[in-house]
Design a protein around this motif. Structure first.
Motif, PDB file in Angstrom:
ATOM      1  N   MET A   1      56.205  41.593  19.153  1.00  3.86           N
ATOM      2  CA  MET A   1      55.408  42.807  19.326  1.00  3.86           C
ATOM      3  C   MET A   1      54.836  43.224  17.977  1.00  3.86           C
ATOM      4  N   SER A   2      53.559  43.546  17.926  1.00  5.85           N
ATOM      5  CA  SER A   2      52.904  43.904  16.682  1.00  5.85           C
ATOM      6  C   SER A   2      53.375  45.267  16.204  1.00  5.85           C
ATOM      7  N   MET A   3      53.284  45.463  14.889  1.00  6.68           N
ATOM      8  CA  MET A   3      53.671  46.736  14.309  1.00  6.68           C
ATOM      9  C   MET A   3      52.735  47.850  14.753  1.00  6.68           C
ATOM     10  N   MET A   4      51.468  47.504  14.999  1.00  2.00           N
ATOM     11  CA  MET A   4      50.522  48.518  15.457  1.00  2.00           C
ATOM     12  C   MET A   4      50.917  49.060  16.827  1.00  2.00           C
ATOM     13  N   LEU A   5      51.342  48.140  17.706  1.00  2.00           N
ATOM     14  CA  LEU A   5      51.764  48.572  19.038  1.00  2.00           C
ATOM     15  C   LEU A   5      53.011  49.435  18.950  1.00  2.00           C
ATOM     16  N   LEU A   6      53.940  49.063  18.075  1.00  2.87           N
ATOM     17  CA  LEU A   6      55.154  49.856  17.893  1.00  2.87           C
ATOM     18  C   LEU A   6      54.820  51.240  17.335  1.00  2.87           C
ATOM     19  N   ALA A   7      53.906  51.271  16.362  1.00  6.44           N
ATOM     20  CA  ALA A   7      53.512  52.557  15.775  1.00  6.44           C
ATOM     21  C   ALA A   7      52.846  53.449  16.811  1.00  6.44           C
ATOM     22  N   GLN A   8      52.021  52.858  17.675  1.00  7.38           N
ATOM     23  CA  GLN A   8      51.360  53.640  18.713  1.00  7.38           C
ATOM     24  C   GLN A   8      52.375  54.186  19.710  1.00  7.38           C
ATOM     25  N   ALA A   9      53.363  53.350  20.063  1.00  7.43           N
ATOM     26  CA  ALA A   9      54.392  53.794  20.997  1.00  7.43           C
ATOM     27  C   ALA A   9      55.198  54.946  20.401  1.00  7.43           C
ATOM     28  N   CYS A  10      55.515  54.851  19.112  1.00  4.05           N
ATOM     29  CA  CYS A  10      56.281  55.926  18.468  1.00  4.05           C
ATOM     30  C   CYS A  10      55.467  57.211  18.399  1.00  4.05           C
ATOM     31  N   ALA A  11      54.159  57.082  18.085  1.00  4.24           N
ATOM     32  CA  ALA A  11      53.306  58.270  18.007  1.00  4.24           C
ATOM     33  C   ALA A  11      53.205  58.952  19.369  1.00  4.24           C
ATOM     34  N   THR A  12      53.033  58.152  20.417  1.00  3.87           N
ATOM     35  CA  THR A  12      52.960  58.709  21.772  1.00  3.87           C
ATOM     36  C   THR A  12      54.291  59.335  22.172  1.00  3.87           C
TER      37      THR A  12
ATOM     38  N   PRO B   1      39.731  72.326  27.583  1.00  2.00           N
ATOM     39  CA  PRO B   1      39.086  71.743  26.394  1.00  2.00           C
ATOM     40  C   PRO B   1      40.118  71.514  25.293  1.00  2.00           C
ATOM     41  N   ALA B   2      40.023  70.365  24.612  1.00  5.58           N
ATOM     42  CA  ALA B   2      40.944  70.069  23.522  1.00  5.58           C
ATOM     43  C   ALA B   2      40.644  70.957  22.318  1.00  5.58           C
ATOM     44  N   PHE B   3      41.645  71.166  21.486  1.00  6.92           N
ATOM     45  CA  PHE B   3      41.458  71.970  20.283  1.00  6.92           C
ATOM     46  C   PHE B   3      40.568  71.267  19.269  1.00  6.92           C
ATOM     47  N   GLY B   4      40.427  69.957  19.405  1.00 11.33           N
ATOM     48  CA  GLY B   4      39.573  69.185  18.515  1.00 11.33           C
ATOM     49  C   GLY B   4      39.384  67.788  19.071  1.00 11.33           C
ATOM     50  N   ASP B   5      38.282  67.140  18.720  1.00 12.17           N
ATOM     51  CA  ASP B   5      37.961  65.824  19.277  1.00 12.17           C
ATOM     52  C   ASP B   5      38.042  64.699  18.254  1.00 12.17           C
ATOM     53  N   GLU B   6      38.509  64.990  17.069  1.00  9.89           N
ATOM     54  CA  GLU B   6      38.579  63.965  16.036  1.00  9.89           C
ATOM     55  C   GLU B   6      39.672  62.944  16.357  1.00  9.89           C
ATOM     56  N   ILE B   7      39.471  61.718  15.878  1.00 11.42           N
ATOM     57  CA  ILE B   7      40.433  60.629  16.050  1.00 11.42           C
ATOM     58  C   ILE B   7      40.836  60.133  14.665  1.00 11.42           C
ATOM     59  N   TYR B   8      42.135  59.970  14.453  1.00 14.74           N
ATOM     60  CA  TYR B   8      42.631  59.506  13.152  1.00 14.74           C
ATOM     61  C   TYR B   8      43.497  58.259  13.356  1.00 14.74           C
ATOM     62  N   GLU B   9      43.563  57.450  12.289  1.00 15.78           N
ATOM     63  CA  GLU B   9      44.439  56.277  12.308  1.00 15.78           C
ATOM     64  C   GLU B   9      45.531  56.469  11.268  1.00 15.78           C
ATOM     65  N   VAL B  10      46.777  56.430  11.732  1.00 13.71           N
ATOM     66  CA  VAL B  10      47.926  56.612  10.857  1.00 13.71           C
ATOM     67  C   VAL B  10      48.888  55.452  11.066  1.00 13.71           C
ATOM     68  N   ALA B  11      49.071  54.631  10.036  1.00 12.63           N
ATOM     69  CA  ALA B  11      49.998  53.486  10.102  1.00 12.63           C
ATOM     70  C   ALA B  11      49.676  52.573  11.291  1.00 12.63           C
ATOM     71  N   GLY B  12      48.393  52.448  11.593  1.00 20.78           N
ATOM     72  CA  GLY B  12      47.982  51.580  12.684  1.00 20.78           C
ATOM     73  C   GLY B  12      47.942  52.240  14.043  1.00 20.78           C
ATOM     74  N   ALA B  13      48.424  53.478  14.142  1.00 18.72           N
ATOM     75  CA  ALA B  13      48.429  54.202  15.416  1.00 18.72           C
ATOM     76  C   ALA B  13      47.210  55.126  15.479  1.00 18.72           C
ATOM     77  N   ILE B  14      46.624  55.230  16.661  1.00 18.49           N
ATOM     78  CA  ILE B  14      45.485  56.105  16.888  1.00 18.49           C
ATOM     79  C   ILE B  14      46.014  57.491  17.276  1.00 18.49           C
ATOM     80  N   ILE B  15      45.667  58.488  16.486  1.00 17.72           N
ATOM     81  CA  ILE B  15      46.164  59.843  16.679  1.00 17.72           C
ATOM     82  C   ILE B  15      44.994  60.767  17.008  1.00 17.72           C
TER      83      ILE B  15
END
Length: 294
Positions: A1-12, A126-140
């Protein structure tokens, strides 16, 4: 499993866990102040979010005003439940199961009301903001950052409220020793009502934060109640701040179960691990500090 997938799972998992933590925090606050399990708590979150959606979509109110109304309605509803129903049961020296059945029945009632008004469809705020950020490979998403920030603010504020304000100290005294608190002039009934109002506010905040990401519907309530209760119990039901630890633990278990096992089994895996943890630590992770007033 890639680190990016793990980081995304942890962020979620952390994001979902903070929502569970806020629901569990409200349940723990009410339990701390009244020693009652509030089985309608998830439905209060739904009512608060649904009220805000109604104000935005139907009444065309600005989002900030709709959100304020959602929090107010949940607080008022929770307060009225205590004044109109819970007090009557206390006056009759009802047993604990009577209070539990009361809140279970009210939960179904609130869900039915949301179904009647909104139907089966899901509705988003409505969301408080629509920006997308990348942190340690995870999309936030920016909404996630708002959830983290607001959750941290509430947890710190609640800790300071109970420790340094006269009203918070009075609420704690009334919950620990109602008879003793009454002899010192503390209005125990008022303190219990305040805990219900504060718990309703916590529920509404959780519902309002998650609704821009997951549409609110009448079906959300029982799931939020279950996950929030599990978070509160895991962290230590007598310690409201323990819900943070419990919520994040459950959220991470769910996300990692999706990655490693199956999305269809995430609830079963997370709650099974929770059972094992509770067997090993029956008081909850922070249960002992809760009994000491933490």
């Amino acid at each position: 499993m890639s680190m990016m997938l793990l980081a995304q799972a942890c962020a979620t998992g952390i994001t979902n866990g903070l929502i569970y933590a806020l629901v569990g925090l409200g349940m723990a606050v009410i339990f701390k102040g009244s020693r009652l399990i509030n089985a309608m708590h998830g439905e209060l979150a739904v009512v608060g979010a649904a009220t805000a959606v109604y104000c935005v979509e139907i009444a065309m109110w600005p989002t900030w005003l709709a959100v304020t109304m959602g929090m107010l309605i949940a607080m008022v509803l929770s307060t009225l439940v205590d004044i109109g129903l819970v007090r009557r049961l206390f006056n009759r020296n009802a047993r604990e199961e009577s209070f539990l059945l009361l809140t279970v029945g009210l939960g179904f009632t609130f869900s039915a009301a949301v179904l009647y008004v909104f139907g089966r469809e899901e509705h988003l705020l409505p969301a408080f903001g629509d920006e997308i950020y990348e942190v340690a490979g995870a999309i936030i998403r920016e909404q996630t950052i708002w959830i983290v920030g607001i959750a941290a603010f509430i947890l710190i504020g609640l800790k300071l409220f109970y420790k340094y304000t006269d009203f918070g100290l009075a609420m704690m005294a009334a919950s620990i020793d109602p008879d003793g608190a009454a002899t010192t002039g503390i209005n125990v009934r008022l303190m219990r009502t305040a805990t219900f109002a504060l718990g309703g506010l916590m529920a509404a905040v959780a519902g309002l934060l998650v609704t821009p990401m997951i549409g609110v519907s009448y079906q959300m309530g029982p799931i939020l109640t279950l996950k929030g209760f599990a978070a509160a119990v895991l962290g230590g039901l007598t310690n409201p701040l323990g819900a943070l630890v419990g919520g994040i633990t459950i959220g991470l278990l769910e996300s990692l179960s999706i990655v490693y096992i199956s999305s269809g089994l995430k609830d079963a895996v997370a709650l099974s691990v929770l059972i094992v943890i509770m067997i090993l630590v029956p008081d909850g992770i922070l249960g002992r500090s809760g009994r000491k007033g933490g």
